[in-house]
Design an enzyme around this catalytic site. Structure first.
Site, mmCIF file in Angstrom:
data_model
loop_
_atom_site.group_PDB
_atom_site.id
_atom_site.type_symbol
_atom_site.label_atom_id
_atom_site.label_comp_id
_atom_site.label_asym_id
_atom_site.label_seq_id
_atom_site.Cartn_x
_atom_site.Cartn_y
_atom_site.Cartn_z
ATOM 1 N N LYS A 4 38.278 99.726 84.211
ATOM 2 C CA LYS A 4 39.687 99.799 84.605
ATOM 3 C C LYS A 4 39.825 100.747 85.787
ATOM 4 O O LYS A 4 38.872 101.393 86.213
ATOM 5 C CB LYS A 4 40.566 100.305 83.449
ATOM 6 C CG LYS A 4 40.471 99.517 82.159
ATOM 7 C CD LYS A 4 41.043 98.117 82.265
ATOM 8 C CE LYS A 4 40.908 97.380 80.935
ATOM 9 N NZ LYS A 4 41.285 95.939 81.063
ATOM 10 N N SER B 88 40.522 90.951 83.782
ATOM 11 C CA SER B 88 41.495 92.046 83.769
ATOM 12 C C SER B 88 41.534 92.835 85.072
ATOM 13 O O SER B 88 42.498 93.552 85.331
ATOM 14 C CB SER B 88 41.200 93.002 82.610
ATOM 15 O OG SER B 88 40.015 93.736 82.852
#
Length: 288
Positions: free
Chosen positions: A122, A61
């Site tokens: 993230k 990701s």
């Protein structure tokens, strides 16, 4: 005349006054060993809680910056401490103590709000009070488009830790010499303050390339993965298996630098292959 080899009364008295040293038995030695181990564990836990914590990358990701098999250190002190800064989240802390400023563009590790236990990594895109929106793959912050430039493709060698065959076979290429790589479209994104980083756009007009506006509430952040079409992040709610808005107290720390990286080709029982699987060029790289 006294025999020199015969102990005198004074000598006998001196010898009697000397303490007799006790022999250390196995129980005492074991007790000292256990104490040493306990102290070492407490020191390690303390360092892990207040300074740095190791973290490994389990998914794609955060491509292109972070690869599966990367190991990095997360610093705790830049943002202060919450109960999630400590093992098992057991510290009796409400909110954050000694809180520092979280900045747009920071790469952070946090506990997933859906269960408050799973570690996610993230990039911070939206701060409290911001309005975040995606329009045809272009990030908008407070109504203004973020500069996005097409740059050279990102290439990564196919390995057990990285292979696009299953999800994106059309990005899998061979150079004719037997070397197979995944070659992805890459973009450089530059935030309003000038901070920039690389992102991937694997699916043109993908399902999350255009979104509704997200109004970031107070005490929360909006986070996204750099691999925009392969990241469950704040664009998805907890009900959609995403992150939703991230509460400030769930932040564990800031990703700082890589200390190890492996392509996954070696196993514990094949130590003679270990040196061949290390991505040496990635060691001690700062997280962009």
């Amino acid at each position: 005349m006294a025999d020199p080899d015969t102990p005198t009364e004074a000598t006998a008295s001196a010898n009697a006054s000397k303490p007799v040293e006790a022999k250390t038995g196995w129980f005492d030695e074991s007790k000292e060993l256990v104490k040493t181990i306990v102290y070492a564990v407490l020191i390690a836990l303390g360092f892990r809680s207040v300074a740095y914590e190791p973290f490994n990358i389990p998914s794609e990701s955060m491509l292109p910056g972070l690869l599966v098999g990367d190991y990095l250190f997360v610093s705790k002190f830049p943002y202060g401490y919450s109960r999630y800064s400590f093992p098992l989240g057991l510290a009796p802390i409400d909110g954050r103590l000694f809180g520092g400023e979280v900045k747009r563009g920071d790469v952070i590790v946090f506990k997933l709000p859906a269960d408050n236990s799973t570690d996610y990594i993230k990039r911070v895109i939206g701060l409290p009070g911001d309005v975040i929106e995606m329009r045809q793959g272009v990030l908008h912050i407070n109504g203004q488009p973020v500069r996005r430039e097409r740059v050279e493709d990102f290439e990564v060698k196919v390995s057990p830790n990285t292979d696009c065959a299953a999800k994106y076979p059309f990005y899998r290429v061979s150079d004719g010499n037997g070397t197979v790589t995944c070659r992805y479209p890459q973009f450089r994104e530059t935030l309003p303050d000038g901070r920039s980083y690389l992102t991937l756009d694997l699916i043109p007009d993908g399902p999350r390339d255009t979104t509704r506006p997200y109004f970031v509430p107070a005490g929360h952040y909006f986070v996204m993965g750099d691999n925009r079409d392969d990241s469950a992040d704040s664009r998805m709610s907890a009900a959609e298996n995403g992150v939703g808005f991230l509460p400030a107290e769930n932040i564990v720390g800031r990703a700082e630098f890589l200390f190890f990286s492996t392509n996954g080709e070696a196993r514990l029982w094949t130590p003679w292959k270990w040196h061949k699987t290390v991505r040496w060029n990635r060691l001690f790289q700062a997280v962009e």
